[in-house]
Design an enzyme around this catalytic site. Structure first.
Site, mmCIF file in Angstrom:
data_model
loop_
_atom_site.group_PDB
_atom_site.id
_atom_site.type_symbol
_atom_site.label_atom_id
_atom_site.label_comp_id
_atom_site.label_asym_id
_atom_site.label_seq_id
_atom_site.Cartn_x
_atom_site.Cartn_y
_atom_site.Cartn_z
ATOM 1 N N ASP A 30 0.848 -1.188 0.000
ATOM 2 C CA ASP A 30 0.000 0.000 0.000
ATOM 3 C C ASP A 30 0.889 1.245 0.000
ATOM 4 O O ASP A 30 1.908 1.274 0.694
ATOM 5 C CB ASP A 30 -0.895 -0.012 1.241
ATOM 6 N N ILE A 31 0.510 2.251 -0.774
ATOM 7 C CA ILE A 31 1.322 3.475 -0.838
ATOM 8 C C ILE A 31 1.115 4.384 0.375
ATOM 9 O O ILE A 31 1.875 5.321 0.579
ATOM 10 C CB ILE A 31 1.078 4.275 -2.140
ATOM 11 N N ASN A 86 -12.898 -3.518 3.753
ATOM 12 C CA ASN A 86 -13.844 -2.439 4.032
ATOM 13 C C ASN A 86 -14.954 -2.484 2.989
ATOM 14 O O ASN A 86 -14.713 -2.802 1.827
ATOM 15 C CB ASN A 86 -13.131 -1.090 3.976
ATOM 16 N N GLY A 92 -15.402 2.518 5.532
ATOM 17 C CA GLY A 92 -14.061 3.023 5.285
ATOM 18 C C GLY A 92 -13.503 2.696 3.915
ATOM 19 O O GLY A 92 -12.318 2.898 3.666
ATOM 20 N N GLN A 93 -14.356 2.213 2.990
ATOM 21 C CA GLN A 93 -13.868 1.893 1.647
ATOM 22 C C GLN A 93 -13.599 3.177 0.880
ATOM 23 O O GLN A 93 -14.448 4.059 0.797
ATOM 24 C CB GLN A 93 -14.892 1.036 0.903
ATOM 25 N N HIS A 99 -10.741 -5.307 -2.330
ATOM 26 C CA HIS A 99 -9.361 -5.567 -1.934
ATOM 27 C C HIS A 99 -9.311 -5.982 -0.478
ATOM 28 O O HIS A 99 -10.164 -5.632 0.322
ATOM 29 C CB HIS A 99 -8.463 -4.352 -2.189
ATOM 30 N N LEU A 100 -8.294 -6.764 -0.176
ATOM 31 C CA LEU A 100 -8.056 -7.278 1.165
ATOM 32 C C LEU A 100 -6.772 -6.653 1.684
ATOM 33 O O LEU A 100 -5.723 -6.728 1.023
ATOM 34 C CB LEU A 100 -7.934 -8.808 1.096
ATOM 35 N N HIS A 101 -6.845 -6.024 2.856
ATOM 36 C CA HIS A 101 -5.669 -5.445 3.493
ATOM 37 C C HIS A 101 -5.004 -6.503 4.361
ATOM 38 O O HIS A 101 -5.674 -7.164 5.169
ATOM 39 C CB HIS A 101 -6.066 -4.279 4.420
#
Length: 113
Positions: A30-31, A86, A92-93, A99-101
């Site tokens: 993640d950036i 999310n 919080g999306q 996507h999966l964090h």
């Protein structure tokens, strides 16, 4: 490919630090990390959110989780990690591509936020 930033990363239109990819998913750092290790596992298929999933996506979602497990192992997150998805604005999306964090590298507290 669609037009989300993640689709552009998958298409290599935007650079990313890719850790893993196969025919179903791409995993990259993640950036804007929220932990020392923050990786996103993103399906190549552009699905807007958890709310858009259907029974035909069961294998894909399972594959995302197993990919996160393998990436966590590869990154040495032996003491634990957190997986987060999310859904929607209140969830919080911020990117409308499923996507999966994968978060790790420090103790995760509860409740999260």
């Amino acid at each position: 490919m669609g037009t989300s930033i993640f689709s552009r990363i998958i298409a290599r239109d935007i650079p990313a630090d890719i850790l893993y990819e196969d025919e179903h998913v791409v995993a990259f750092h993640d950036i804007a990390p929220q932990a020392p290790v923050h990786v996103l596992i993103v399906p190549r298929e552009e699905i807007s959110s958890i709310a858009a999933l259907n029974h035909g996506h069961q294998n894909l979602v399972g594959h995302m989780v197993l990919t996160a497990q393998q990436v966590a192992r590869d990154l040495g997150l032996d003491s634990g990690y957190r997986l987060v998805m999310n859904c929607g604005d209140d969830g919080g999306q911020t990117v409308w591509h499923l996507h999966l964090h994968l978060l790790g590298g420090r103790p995760m507290h509860w409740p999260p936020g």
